[in-house]
Design a protein around this motif. Structure first.
Motif, PDB file in Angstrom:
ATOM      1  N   ALA A  95       0.851  -1.193   0.000  1.00  0.00           N
ATOM      2  CA  ALA A  95       0.000   0.000   0.000  1.00  0.00           C
ATOM      3  C   ALA A  95       0.882   1.236   0.000  1.00  0.00           C
ATOM      4  O   ALA A  95       1.932   1.262   0.646  1.00  0.00           O
ATOM      5  CB  ALA A  95      -0.912   0.013   1.236  1.00  0.00           C
ATOM      6  N   THR A  96       0.447   2.263  -0.751  1.00  0.00           N
ATOM      7  CA  THR A  96       1.183   3.529  -0.800  1.00  0.00           C
ATOM      8  C   THR A  96       0.228   4.694  -0.618  1.00  0.00           C
ATOM      9  O   THR A  96      -0.967   4.579  -0.872  1.00  0.00           O
ATOM     10  CB  THR A  96       1.899   3.723  -2.153  1.00  0.00           C
ATOM     11  N   GLY A  97       0.787   5.828  -0.221  1.00  0.00           N
ATOM     12  CA  GLY A  97       0.000   7.036  -0.049  1.00  0.00           C
ATOM     13  C   GLY A  97      -0.145   7.844  -1.322  1.00  0.00           C
ATOM     14  O   GLY A  97      -0.988   8.725  -1.402  1.00  0.00           O
ATOM     15  N   SER A  98       0.674   7.556  -2.321  1.00  0.00           N
ATOM     16  CA  SER A  98       0.598   8.281  -3.587  1.00  0.00           C
ATOM     17  C   SER A  98       0.541   7.281  -4.737  1.00  0.00           C
ATOM     18  O   SER A  98       0.990   6.147  -4.610  1.00  0.00           O
ATOM     19  CB  SER A  98       1.793   9.222  -3.760  1.00  0.00           C
ATOM     20  N   LEU A  99      -0.005   7.706  -5.869  1.00  0.00           N
ATOM     21  CA  LEU A  99      -0.231   6.801  -6.989  1.00  0.00           C
ATOM     22  C   LEU A  99       1.063   6.201  -7.512  1.00  0.00           C
ATOM     23  O   LEU A  99       1.129   5.022  -7.832  1.00  0.00           O
ATOM     24  CB  LEU A  99      -0.972   7.538  -8.112  1.00  0.00           C
ATOM     25  N   HIS A 100       2.104   6.988  -7.611  1.00  0.00           N
ATOM     26  CA  HIS A 100       3.393   6.507  -8.105  1.00  0.00           C
ATOM     27  C   HIS A 100       4.392   6.438  -6.960  1.00  0.00           C
ATOM     28  O   HIS A 100       5.517   6.913  -7.074  1.00  0.00           O
ATOM     29  CB  HIS A 100       3.888   7.418  -9.227  1.00  0.00           C
ATOM     30  N   ARG A 126      -9.065  -2.358 -15.489  1.00  0.00           N
ATOM     31  CA  ARG A 126      -9.948  -1.202 -15.307  1.00  0.00           C
ATOM     32  C   ARG A 126      -9.655  -0.399 -14.037  1.00  0.00           C
ATOM     33  O   ARG A 126     -10.201   0.693 -13.863  1.00  0.00           O
ATOM     34  CB  ARG A 126     -11.406  -1.649 -15.306  1.00  0.00           C
ATOM     35  N   THR A 127      -8.805  -0.911 -13.161  1.00  0.00           N
ATOM     36  CA  THR A 127      -8.594  -0.236 -11.881  1.00  0.00           C
ATOM     37  C   THR A 127      -8.106   1.208 -12.064  1.00  0.00           C
ATOM     38  O   THR A 127      -7.259   1.486 -12.912  1.00  0.00           O
ATOM     39  CB  THR A 127      -7.611  -1.018 -10.984  1.00  0.00           C
ATOM     40  N   GLN A 128      -8.659   2.091 -11.268  1.00  0.00           N
ATOM     41  CA  GLN A 128      -8.226   3.483 -11.233  1.00  0.00           C
ATOM     42  C   GLN A 128      -7.464   3.778  -9.943  1.00  0.00           C
ATOM     43  O   GLN A 128      -7.128   4.925  -9.657  1.00  0.00           O
ATOM     44  CB  GLN A 128      -9.438   4.419 -11.329  1.00  0.00           C
ATOM     45  N   THR A 129      -7.224   2.736  -9.147  1.00  0.00           N
ATOM     46  CA  THR A 129      -6.510   2.900  -7.873  1.00  0.00           C
ATOM     47  C   THR A 129      -5.316   1.943  -7.872  1.00  0.00           C
ATOM     48  O   THR A 129      -4.409   2.092  -8.663  1.00  0.00           O
ATOM     49  CB  THR A 129      -7.461   2.647  -6.689  1.00  0.00           C
ATOM     50  N   GLY A 130      -5.305   0.944  -6.979  1.00  0.00           N
ATOM     51  CA  GLY A 130      -4.194   0.008  -6.920  1.00  0.00           C
ATOM     52  C   GLY A 130      -4.446  -1.221  -7.760  1.00  0.00           C
ATOM     53  O   GLY A 130      -5.544  -1.431  -8.291  1.00  0.00           O
ATOM     54  N   GLY A 131      -3.411  -2.060  -7.873  1.00  0.00           N
ATOM     55  CA  GLY A 131      -3.516  -3.304  -8.619  1.00  0.00           C
ATOM     56  C   GLY A 131      -2.433  -3.403  -9.663  1.00  0.00           C
ATOM     57  O   GLY A 131      -2.329  -2.544 -10.536  1.00  0.00           O
ATOM     58  N   HIS A 137      -2.664  -1.134  -2.985  1.00  0.00           N
ATOM     59  CA  HIS A 137      -3.694  -0.173  -2.583  1.00  0.00           C
ATOM     60  C   HIS A 137      -3.116   1.229  -2.661  1.00  0.00           C
ATOM     61  O   HIS A 137      -2.012   1.478  -2.168  1.00  0.00           O
ATOM     62  CB  HIS A 137      -4.154  -0.477  -1.154  1.00  0.00           C
ATOM     63  N   TRP A 138      -3.855   2.129  -3.304  1.00  0.00           N
ATOM     64  CA  TRP A 138      -3.487   3.540  -3.343  1.00  0.00           C
ATOM     65  C   TRP A 138      -4.347   4.263  -2.321  1.00  0.00           C
ATOM     66  O   TRP A 138      -5.542   4.436  -2.504  1.00  0.00           O
ATOM     67  CB  TRP A 138      -3.705   4.099  -4.752  1.00  0.00           C
ATOM     68  N   ALA A 139      -3.716   4.670  -1.216  1.00  0.00           N
ATOM     69  CA  ALA A 139      -4.474   5.265  -0.120  1.00  0.00           C
ATOM     70  C   ALA A 139      -5.038   6.639  -0.473  1.00  0.00           C
ATOM     71  O   ALA A 139      -6.170   6.954  -0.124  1.00  0.00           O
ATOM     72  CB  ALA A 139      -3.600   5.362   1.131  1.00  0.00           C
ATOM     73  N   LYS A 140      -4.255   7.464  -1.174  1.00  0.00           N
ATOM     74  CA  LYS A 140      -4.591   8.866  -1.473  1.00  0.00           C
ATOM     75  C   LYS A 140      -5.423   9.450  -0.346  1.00  0.00           C
ATOM     76  O   LYS A 140      -4.979   9.496   0.782  1.00  0.00           O
ATOM     77  CB  LYS A 140      -5.238   9.012  -2.847  1.00  0.00           C
ATOM     78  N   GLY A 141      -6.666   9.902  -0.586  1.00  0.00           N
ATOM     79  CA  GLY A 141      -7.466  10.467   0.500  1.00  0.00           C
ATOM     80  C   GLY A 141      -8.373   9.454   1.154  1.00  0.00           C
ATOM     81  O   GLY A 141      -9.175   9.799   2.025  1.00  0.00           O
ATOM     82  N   HIS A 142      -8.269   8.148   0.760  1.00  0.00           N
ATOM     83  CA  HIS A 142      -9.220   7.157   1.247  1.00  0.00           C
ATOM     84  C   HIS A 142      -8.727   6.381   2.459  1.00  0.00           C
ATOM     85  O   HIS A 142      -9.485   5.588   3.021  1.00  0.00           O
ATOM     86  CB  HIS A 142      -9.553   6.177   0.116  1.00  0.00           C
ATOM     87  N   GLY A 143      -7.499   6.559   2.839  1.00  0.00           N
ATOM     88  CA  GLY A 143      -6.974   5.868   4.017  1.00  0.00           C
ATOM     89  C   GLY A 143      -7.053   4.362   3.870  1.00  0.00           C
ATOM     90  O   GLY A 143      -6.502   3.797   2.946  1.00  0.00           O
TER      91      GLY A 143
END
Length: 203
Positions: free
Chosen positions: A117-122, A155-160, A167-173
């Motif tokens: 899991a990361t806090g940012s997309l890249h 199709r994922t727009q987050t992690g995978g 998992h891309w945490a971004k603002g979703h924790g």
């Protein structure tokens, strides 16, 4: 928890804010849907000094992993948050204590998958996953990723990733997206099935 004599896939993780722990739960659901038990285990934080700073038993969540948990597993799912594109030091600390398992060949031929899991997309998801593969390859484990036959991977727009679940945490924790949940469960199912297919013949 599986009895000592029961085959199981070890879901081993370190989690600081809870996101990786949430992934571990979804991976465990995938494992158990394949017909084998999942054993959830975590690791304590690494102390900055030479004195023990963690309790012997965690106050909540999964128990701490022992070397016997690793030694006796039929398969492994290992997860860590990203730390500068690498696994977190508490997980690496445990792996650094597995020389006896390497000498015994305890993990040789067993399937393994990774998650992060990361806090940012890249934020280094793929490098973290590959960093966790390296010691497992030295142990002779058979690394499996997520095939593109899993529709959520396209199709994922987050992690995978094809290298493992993420998992891309971004603002979703700690809140996983539907695609992230599907990919966690798919990887868990895959490792669970392989653990049963590859189990050694009775001696």
């Amino acid at each position: 928890m599986a009895p000592d004599s029961e085959a199981y896939v070890l879901v081993l993780y370190y989690s600081r804010t809870g996101a990786t722990a949430r992934m571990a739960t979804e991976l465990a659901r995938g494992v158990e849907s394949s017909g084998i038990t999942a054993r959830l285990r975590t690791v304590p934080s690494v102390s900055p000094d030479t004195e023990a700073s963690q309790p012997q038993v965690p106050s909540e969540g999964a128990p701490y992993c022992t070397l016997d948990d690793l030694r006796n597993c039929s398969g492994l799912l290992m997860g860590s948050p990203t730390r500068f594109g690498n696994m977190a030091s508490p997980l690496r600390y445990l792996l650094d204590q597995t020389s006896d398992l390497w000498l015994e060949g305890s993990l040789t031929g067993k399937p393994a998958g990774l998650f992060t899991a990361t806090g940012s997309l890249h934020g280094g998801q793929e490098t973290t996953l590959t960093s966790m593969m390296l010691p497992l390859l030295h142990h002779g484990m058979l690394i499996t990723g997520i095939p593109y036959s899993e529709a959520a991977l396209m199709r994922t727009q987050t992690g995978g990733t094809p290298y493992g679940a993420s998992h891309w945490a971004k603002g979703h924790g700690n809140q996983l997206s539907d695609d992230e949940i599907n990919l966690c469960r798919a990887l868990g199912t895959r490792v669970g099935q392989l653990a049963q297919t590859l189990k050694p013949a009775p001696k």
